[in-house]
Scaffold this active site. Structure first.
Site, PDB file in Angstrom:
ATOM      1  N   GLY A  26      -4.169  30.136  51.081  1.00  0.00           N
ATOM      2  CA  GLY A  26      -4.660  28.758  51.194  1.00  0.00           C
ATOM      3  C   GLY A  26      -3.759  27.978  52.101  1.00  0.00           C
ATOM      4  O   GLY A  26      -2.625  28.396  52.359  1.00  0.00           O
ATOM      5  N   GLU A  36      -6.778  41.722  53.187  1.00  0.00           N
ATOM      6  CA  GLU A  36      -8.241  41.630  53.347  1.00  0.00           C
ATOM      7  C   GLU A  36      -8.667  41.565  54.808  1.00  0.00           C
ATOM      8  O   GLU A  36      -9.846  41.731  55.136  1.00  0.00           O
ATOM      9  CB  GLU A  36      -8.786  40.411  52.589  1.00  0.00           C
ATOM     10  CG  GLU A  36      -8.429  39.038  53.162  1.00  0.00           C
ATOM     11  CD  GLU A  36      -7.052  38.509  52.741  1.00  0.00           C
ATOM     12  OE1 GLU A  36      -6.181  39.326  52.399  1.00  0.00           O
ATOM     13  OE2 GLU A  36      -6.849  37.289  52.783  1.00  0.00           O
ATOM     14  N   LYS A  47     -24.758  39.171  52.482  1.00  0.00           N
ATOM     15  CA  LYS A  47     -25.873  39.606  53.321  1.00  0.00           C
ATOM     16  C   LYS A  47     -25.889  41.123  53.565  1.00  0.00           C
ATOM     17  O   LYS A  47     -26.942  41.755  53.477  1.00  0.00           O
ATOM     18  CB  LYS A  47     -25.791  38.868  54.666  1.00  0.00           C
ATOM     19  CG  LYS A  47     -26.980  39.090  55.552  1.00  0.00           C
ATOM     20  CD  LYS A  47     -28.093  38.145  55.182  1.00  0.00           C
ATOM     21  CE  LYS A  47     -29.310  38.333  56.034  1.00  0.00           C
ATOM     22  NZ  LYS A  47     -30.349  37.358  55.679  1.00  0.00           N
ATOM     23  N   SER A  95     -41.110  34.731  53.194  1.00  0.00           N
ATOM     24  CA  SER A  95     -41.038  34.152  54.532  1.00  0.00           C
ATOM     25  C   SER A  95     -41.211  35.233  55.595  1.00  0.00           C
ATOM     26  O   SER A  95     -41.546  34.939  56.733  1.00  0.00           O
ATOM     27  CB  SER A  95     -39.678  33.497  54.725  1.00  0.00           C
ATOM     28  OG  SER A  95     -38.679  34.492  54.747  1.00  0.00           O
ATOM     29  N   GLY A  96     -40.931  36.471  55.218  1.00  0.00           N
ATOM     30  CA  GLY A  96     -40.953  37.531  56.215  1.00  0.00           C
ATOM     31  C   GLY A  96     -39.531  37.894  56.623  1.00  0.00           C
ATOM     32  O   GLY A  96     -39.311  38.817  57.372  1.00  0.00           O
ATOM     33  N   GLY A  97     -38.551  37.175  56.079  1.00  0.00           N
ATOM     34  CA  GLY A  97     -37.158  37.508  56.360  1.00  0.00           C
ATOM     35  C   GLY A  97     -36.670  38.580  55.392  1.00  0.00           C
ATOM     36  O   GLY A  97     -37.366  38.944  54.441  1.00  0.00           O
ATOM     37  N   VAL A  98     -35.448  39.059  55.666  1.00  0.00           N
ATOM     38  CA  VAL A  98     -34.913  40.153  54.863  1.00  0.00           C
ATOM     39  C   VAL A  98     -34.721  39.732  53.396  1.00  0.00           C
ATOM     40  O   VAL A  98     -35.089  40.461  52.472  1.00  0.00           O
ATOM     41  CB  VAL A  98     -33.567  40.644  55.459  1.00  0.00           C
ATOM     42  CG1 VAL A  98     -32.903  41.661  54.561  1.00  0.00           C
ATOM     43  CG2 VAL A  98     -33.804  41.232  56.832  1.00  0.00           C
ATOM     44  N   ASP A  99     -34.166  38.520  53.177  1.00  0.00           N
ATOM     45  CA  ASP A  99     -33.825  38.141  51.799  1.00  0.00           C
ATOM     46  C   ASP A  99     -35.056  38.036  50.909  1.00  0.00           C
ATOM     47  O   ASP A  99     -35.086  38.588  49.812  1.00  0.00           O
ATOM     48  CB  ASP A  99     -33.074  36.800  51.770  1.00  0.00           C
ATOM     49  CG  ASP A  99     -31.836  36.842  52.638  1.00  0.00           C
ATOM     50  OD1 ASP A  99     -31.403  37.954  52.976  1.00  0.00           O
ATOM     51  OD2 ASP A  99     -31.319  35.768  52.990  1.00  0.00           O
ATOM     52  N   SER A 100     -36.080  37.322  51.392  1.00  0.00           N
ATOM     53  CA  SER A 100     -37.245  37.159  50.515  1.00  0.00           C
ATOM     54  C   SER A 100     -37.972  38.483  50.342  1.00  0.00           C
ATOM     55  O   SER A 100     -38.543  38.759  49.291  1.00  0.00           O
ATOM     56  CB  SER A 100     -38.173  36.051  51.025  1.00  0.00           C
ATOM     57  OG  SER A 100     -38.764  36.407  52.237  1.00  0.00           O
ATOM     58  N   THR A 101     -37.923  39.338  51.362  1.00  0.00           N
ATOM     59  CA  THR A 101     -38.568  40.647  51.252  1.00  0.00           C
ATOM     60  C   THR A 101     -37.864  41.504  50.201  1.00  0.00           C
ATOM     61  O   THR A 101     -38.500  42.099  49.329  1.00  0.00           O
ATOM     62  CB  THR A 101     -38.551  41.365  52.620  1.00  0.00           C
ATOM     63  OG1 THR A 101     -39.250  40.533  53.540  1.00  0.00           O
ATOM     64  CG2 THR A 101     -39.199  42.724  52.560  1.00  0.00           C
ATOM     65  N   HIS A 159      -1.959  39.497  54.672  1.00  0.00           N
ATOM     66  CA  HIS A 159      -3.357  39.472  54.215  1.00  0.00           C
ATOM     67  C   HIS A 159      -3.976  40.866  54.254  1.00  0.00           C
ATOM     68  O   HIS A 159      -4.422  41.310  55.312  1.00  0.00           O
ATOM     69  CB  HIS A 159      -4.170  38.533  55.115  1.00  0.00           C
ATOM     70  CG  HIS A 159      -3.836  37.091  54.894  1.00  0.00           C
ATOM     71  ND1 HIS A 159      -4.472  36.317  53.959  1.00  0.00           N
ATOM     72  CD2 HIS A 159      -2.907  36.300  55.474  1.00  0.00           C
ATOM     73  CE1 HIS A 159      -3.965  35.104  53.969  1.00  0.00           C
ATOM     74  NE2 HIS A 159      -2.998  35.064  54.881  1.00  0.00           N
ATOM     75  N   CYS A 177      -0.408  35.731  50.056  1.00  0.00           N
ATOM     76  CA  CYS A 177       0.096  34.590  50.835  1.00  0.00           C
ATOM     77  C   CYS A 177       0.369  33.380  49.932  1.00  0.00           C
ATOM     78  O   CYS A 177       1.307  33.409  49.150  1.00  0.00           O
ATOM     79  CB  CYS A 177      -0.885  34.285  51.970  1.00  0.00           C
ATOM     80  SG  CYS A 177      -0.135  33.271  53.250  1.00  0.00           S
ATOM     81  N   TYR A 178      -0.448  32.350  49.972  1.00  0.00           N
ATOM     82  CA  TYR A 178      -0.218  31.212  49.077  1.00  0.00           C
ATOM     83  C   TYR A 178      -0.173  31.677  47.618  1.00  0.00           C
ATOM     84  O   TYR A 178       0.609  31.156  46.808  1.00  0.00           O
ATOM     85  CB  TYR A 178      -1.327  30.166  49.267  1.00  0.00           C
ATOM     86  CG  TYR A 178      -1.198  28.946  48.380  1.00  0.00           C
ATOM     87  CD1 TYR A 178      -0.259  27.952  48.646  1.00  0.00           C
ATOM     88  CD2 TYR A 178      -2.019  28.785  47.263  1.00  0.00           C
ATOM     89  CE1 TYR A 178      -0.140  26.842  47.822  1.00  0.00           C
ATOM     90  CE2 TYR A 178      -1.914  27.685  46.433  1.00  0.00           C
ATOM     91  CZ  TYR A 178      -0.971  26.714  46.716  1.00  0.00           C
ATOM     92  OH  TYR A 178      -0.855  25.612  45.896  1.00  0.00           O
TER      93      TYR A 178
END
Ligand code: XMP
Length: 510
Positions: A54, A169, A366, A221-227, A167, A81-82
């Site tokens: 942070g 990550e 995602k 909607s035709g997008g990946v998420d709603s599909t 870090h 770190c922090y």
């Protein structure tokens, strides 16, 4: 999900990465604000806690501190770190401003071997980004390793508390992922059981239990998420799910037909198609202001969806494709960020619909949604599709939107995408599309003077759409695309390429 790691967020730009990297190791990790109460933590019963980095200094008046009782939970803790500085400060060590800020790559030398460093060489490259550093380690702690400028790793054996100045990550830390894997697998003793398949199995059970025999509606909607949401929901509750797809007339070439046939032919999931081009285009007539376009489209969408949804009299649930970053955004400590564009998402459907909300993807990033989609049998070409904005082509036809201009844009856009696919660049590019400008220029074709529209091509690389670089498409491909567009699309006689990055530009033009 039984086993989990908590990541407490102290405001680092890398917090999300910590959770993602841990999940990549097959262990579920969840981010919470730094000030989550000890009771809530106990309820979540994590197998370990990571304290993120942070921007603060532990001695600042308003610096964020966690509930001190986390150190009494008897579970392993890793401070980054922090997070390391918090641990040092809490247990009575000394943190100081480093004489010089250490930023970038550094050589890390291990001088005590503990399970955190299993399979990691004596010397490796790590990524630093700090100004404060540990001057004196607390009692009961040992130094595990150093870089040239700082004590970089400490631990308390009895309490299983670890602190790293660098870090792990971040991609540039050579063995960072291995360190996180050692922490969650060897120190927290988590099983490797977080993957797309196990996610689907647990979700199917959760959805069944939640929904019972009630009916559910979903705006596709035709997008990946709603599909992915729809296929997952259908797997869980079958015909209790009702999918509605609204063709706004603002979609890419053949997109609505593709969505409908994917659902009907490939998945055998019923889907109701609402042809709404006319109403959208009527309402967009004479509208040129980008924000006004977005608002009209958003409102019209909601209105139509409500109308259709109300026909399913027994529906009690509405599915939303909320993803994990949206969940974190709304709970975590974030500075105020100005609205640059009002984003229209199907997720904004109103509360007044009186439906209970179900969000089957709210735990996922995602890339994890994509993996779940593939596991559910969503075809690869669909999963890899570039993001597409809610207001669709209306914000890519600059100025007034009408059917004729949309048709012109659709054709140009399809050619551009086809050429990028042929050149095997599609998956390297975050988003590529054409924009139709409200500008006419003079040209010459054959012996004829032409006076037609300008089309701009835009392609960017990006990790998350927040920042982006313009993509260096090879000249031959730009050349071929421009030639084809001018020859094949009546209405365009000039093509230009957008070389603006984000910031200062945005990805979309409106
Ligand atoms: P900008 O243009 O703000 O876009 O740099 C960042 C990403 O968001 C997408 N975008 C939208 N997505 N509704 C959406 O669902 C919207 O209103 C919207 N506007 C922009 C854009 O395509 C890019 O991927």
């Amino acid at each position: 999900m039984n086993e989990k790691i908590l990541v407490l967020d102290f405001g680092s730009q890398y917090t999300q990465l910590i959770a993602r990297k841990i999940r990549e190791c097959g262990v579920f990790a969840e981010i919470h604000p730094f000030n989550i109460s000890i009771d809530e933590i106990k309820k979540l019963s994590p197998k370990g806690i990571v304290l993120s980095g942070g921007p603060s200094s532990v001695y600042d008046d308003n610096s964020p501190h966690p509930d001190k009782n986390i150190f009494e939970l008897n579970i392993p803790i890793l401070g980054i770190c922090y997070g390391l500085q918090l641990i040092t400060n809490y247990f009575g060590g000394k943190v100081d401003k480093a004489a010089k800020r250490e930023y970038g790559r550094a050589k890390f030398k291990i001088f005590k071997r503990v399970p955190l460093f299993d399979e990691i060489p004596e010397e490796s490259t790590v990524w630093m980004s700090h100004s404060d550093r540990v001057e004196e380690i607390p009692k009961g702690f040992e130094i595990l390793g150093t870089t040239e400028n700082s004590i970089s790793a400490i631990y308390n054996k009895e309490k299983e508390i670890y602190g790293l100045q660098f870090h792990p990550e971040v991609h540039h830390t050579e063995f960072g992922k291995k360190i996180l894997e050692n922490f969650v697998r060897k120190i927290c003793r988590c099983e490797e059981n977080w993957n797309a398949k196990s996610f689907i199995e647990t979700q199917v059970e959760t959805i069944k239990n939640k929904v019972g025999n009630e009916e559910v509606i979903l705006a596709l909607s035709g997008g990946v998420d709603s599909t992915v949401c729809a296929v997952l929901m259908h797997k869980a509750i079958g015909e209790q799910l009702h999918c509605i797809h609204i063709d706004t007339g603002l979609m890419r070439l053949n997109e609505s037909q593709q969505v409908v046939s994917l659902f009907k032919q490939h998945f055998h999931i019923p889907i109701k198609l609402i042809e709404a081009e006319e109403i959208f285009l009527t309402r967009l007539k004479n509208i040129t202001d980008p924000e006004a376009k977005r608002k009209i489209i958003g409102q019209t969408f909601i209105e139509l969806f409500e109308q259709e949804a109300s026909k399913f009299k027994n529906a009690k649930w509405l599915v939303q494709g909320t993803l994990y970053p949206d969940v974190i955004e709304s709970t975590t400590v974030k500075g105020p960020s100005a609205t640059i564009k009002s984003h229209h998402n199907v997720g904004g459907l109103p509360e007044k619909m009186n439906l209970k909300i179900i969000e089957p993807l709210r735990e996922l990033f995602k890339d994890e949604v994509r993996k779940v989609g593939l596991e559910l049998g969503v075809p690869n070409w669909f999963i890899e599709r570039h993001p597409f904005p809610g207001p669709g082509l209306a914000i890519r036809v600059i100025g007034e939107v009408n059917k004729e201009r949309l048709e012109i844009l659709r054709k140009a856009d399809a050619i551009f995408i086809e050429e990028i696919q042929k050149a095997n660049l599609y998956n390297e590019i975050w988003q590529a599309f054409a924009v139709l400008l409200p500008v006419k220029t003079v040209g010459v074709m054959g012996d004829e003077r032409t006076y037609e529209n300008v089309c701009a091509l835009r392609a960017v690389s990006s990790i998350d759409g927040m920042t982006a670089d313009w993509f260096k498409i090879p000249y031959e491909i730009l050349d071929r695309t421009a030639n084809r567009i001018i020859n094949e699309v009546i209405g365009i006689n000039r093509v230009v390429y957008d070389i603006t990055s984000k910031p200062p530009g945005t990805i979309e033009w409106e």
